[in-house]
Write an enzyme that holds these catalytic residues in place. Structure first.
Site, PDB file in Angstrom:
ATOM      1  N   GLY A  24       0.841  -1.191   0.000  1.00 46.92           N
ATOM      2  CA  GLY A  24       0.000   0.000   0.000  1.00 46.92           C
ATOM      3  C   GLY A  24       0.868   1.229   0.000  1.00 46.92           C
ATOM      4  O   GLY A  24       2.109   1.150  -0.028  1.00 46.92           O
ATOM      5  N   ASP A 142      -8.210   4.869   8.655  1.00 46.51           N
ATOM      6  CA  ASP A 142      -8.193   4.236   7.335  1.00 46.51           C
ATOM      7  C   ASP A 142      -8.974   2.927   7.374  1.00 46.51           C
ATOM      8  O   ASP A 142      -8.526   1.905   6.869  1.00 46.51           O
ATOM      9  CB  ASP A 142      -6.761   3.988   6.865  1.00 46.51           C
ATOM     10  CG  ASP A 142      -6.677   3.754   5.350  1.00 46.51           C
ATOM     11  OD1 ASP A 142      -7.619   4.135   4.631  1.00 46.51           O
ATOM     12  OD2 ASP A 142      -5.668   3.189   4.891  1.00 46.51           O
TER      13      ASP A 142
END
Length: 524
Positions: A24, A142
């Site tokens: 990521g 997140d």
């Protein structure tokens, strides 16, 4: 220093990085072996911006390590276990338990949406994790399907990837004006660049539950600009599949953080569903809407005292090289309601891009000194809206905005009172309503029983449009709509009230009160 071998590195003198299993914007996840304890672990290699100066890089490392150590103190079966945090060759690594199983995102992509009972259990697990994290001063920031792991052998649900978490009392990686995260799951207050609290994680949970039930976030659009516009300005419309958990989803997706469901109430509702299989009943709204005081600047549907200096941070896309400023979005709020142009589409890779801080023009709400107070009948309260108009609404109704419409909604959203102020259209109110009715089958699923009646309002020509439609956000519930349109002072006004067909008579009372007490903005 890490050692290099045949595609193998050893960091910290004991952790052998063997295979990449995830990637990521904040780093790479490696399947690894702890050679000291002879066990499998996951190691997250946190990425560093190579363009930073030595001092900036050192500060960034210290911040990441401080946050990682704080997360390592969290103990809950639904939070990833952090075993160790090490520095190797100046680069930070986080050593975590290895959860064997797919992420929720992978599960949805492979097998499709889950049923309401499964979604409720996912929600309860994540609420438990968030309760502990928030009590420890940690905001995840997140929360999305890709960061929820489903352990294959046990069915355990694990919240992972606190890479952009915020720890109370610490400066975070993203407070320098950039935005990091996944826009489809990010609370509007974070998008707007302000400091946020734990309620932002609960908004993300609401979007995640919608995705679990339907396969995608309710804010998914064809472009990044469309996503940001949807999060900031459009009313959250849960998918039809969310009907069994609708009070939970709607409560979590309240745009105003102070009105959002808290952990306790969300847990209560989900536990009630798991226990009974029946849609739970939400409690009455905790805070009634209060109109902004006259010395308040009205910005982005949030009320900010004039003494506060507004600095709009750049909202940076979760797309490599694509950015869009908060100022562009904010400038469109009271315009044509269309999303700003963006040629970039959303991706799952999160990167941080520093954009110049834009200048934001702040407009004060018009002063309404000298206007008489709204006379409200028993059970109602007078409201002088931020848009300038005034009317009486039932006590307990709260304000929401959907494009050009301002709504006042009952606590369970059964009743909806809408007001729209716009430019006149050709042909006057009757022709305007005729065109809207002609488009009814296209804009309102199950449109039927449409009727338009010529009438008047305060000596102005008016037209009343009534119809029935099936609302997909409430499981196809049949709703009756009354919409009065007239023109006055060079503006067009619509007052619209809707309710389930079986409660249309009650809605008629709300409609009559709204029409009878409505006053246009001063000077109109």
């Amino acid at each position: 220093m890490g050692t290099e071998g045949a595609n193998v590195r050893v960091i910290g003198g004991r952790y052998r990085l063997e295979a990449e299993i995830g990637r990521g914007g904040m780093g790479v996840i490696w399947r690894s072996t702890d050679t000291l304890l002879a066990r499998q672990v996951a190691v997250k290699e946190l990425g560093l911006d190579e363009s930073l100066s030595e001092g900036e890089a050192r500060l960034q490392r210290e911040q990441m390590l401080r946050e990682a150590r704080a997360v390592a103190q969290l103990r809950h079966p639904n939070i990833i276990v952090v075993h160790d945090v090490v520095l190797d060759d100046g680069r930070p690594y986080m050593v975590m338990e290895l959860v064997e199983g797919p992420s929720l995102a992978e599960r949805l992509a492979q097998d499709g949406p889950v049923d309401a009972l499964h979604a409720a259990r996912i929600g309860l697990a994540l609420l438990g994790a968030l309760r502990v994290a928030h009590a420890g001063g940690v905001q995840h920031r997140d929360l999305k399907p890709a960061n929820v792991l489903l352990e294959s052998d046990t069915g355990r649900i694990v919240l992972t990837d606190f890479g952009i978490a915020r720890v109370a009392g610490a400066t975070t990686l993203t407070e320098s004006g950039g935005f990091v995260g996944s826009p489809e799951y990010t609370a509007p207050e974070r998008m707007q660049g302000g400091r946020t609290g734990p309620a932002a994680d609960l908004w993300s949970l609401g979007a995640l539950l919608c995705a679990a039930l339907s396969g995608e976030s309710p804010f998914r659009r064809d472009s990044l600009g469309g996503i940001l516009h949807a999060v900031l300005y459009e009313e959250a419309l849960p998918p039809a599949e969310a009907a069994p958990l609708l009070p939970v989803v709607r409560g979590l997706l309240e745009r105003e953080p102070e009105r959002r469901l808290d952990v306790d109430e969300a847990e209560r509702l989900l536990r009630a569903y798991v226990a009974t299989g029946a849609t739970p009943q939400a409690a009455q709204a905790r805070l009634p809407f209060l109109p902004p005081p006259l010395d308040t600047v009205v910005v982005r549907r949030r009320r900010i005292p004039t003494r506060v200096v507004l600095v709009a941070a750049a909202v940076v896309a979760a797309v490599t090289g694509a950015g869009i400023s908060a100022a562009v979005l904010l400038a469109r709020q009271d315009g044509d309601g269309q999303p700003p142009t963006s040629t970039a589409g959303p991706t799952r890779t999160e990167t941080t891009t520093q954009a110049p801080t834009p200048t934001v023009t702040v407009t004060r709400a018009p002063t309404r000194t000298g206007q008489p107070p709204v006379t409200a009948p028993p059970g109602y309260r007078g409201v002088r809206d931020a848009k300038g108009f005034a009317l009486a609404v039932p006590k307990g109704f709260s304000r929401s905005v959907d494009g050009p419409w301002v709504y006042y909604l009952s606590a369970d959203r059964t009743f909806r009172i809408g007001v729209r102020v716009s430019a006149p259209q050709n042909g006057g109110p009757a022709a305007t309503q005729q065109r809207a009715a002609a488009a009814g089958p296209r804009t309102n699923p199950g449109y039927r029983d449409g009727k338009i009646t010529d009438t008047s309002h305060d000596a102005h020509d008016a037209a009343l449009w009534e119809f029935t439609w099936d609302d997909p956000t409430s499981g196809g519930q049949a709703r009756r709509v009354m919409d009065l349109c007239w023109e006055e002072g060079g503006r067009r006004y619509d007052i619209r009230v809707s309710a389930p067909v079986g409660r249309a008579d009650e809605a008629r009372g709300y409609f009559d009160a709204a029409v009878d007490t409505f006053a246009p903005p001063a000077g109109q």
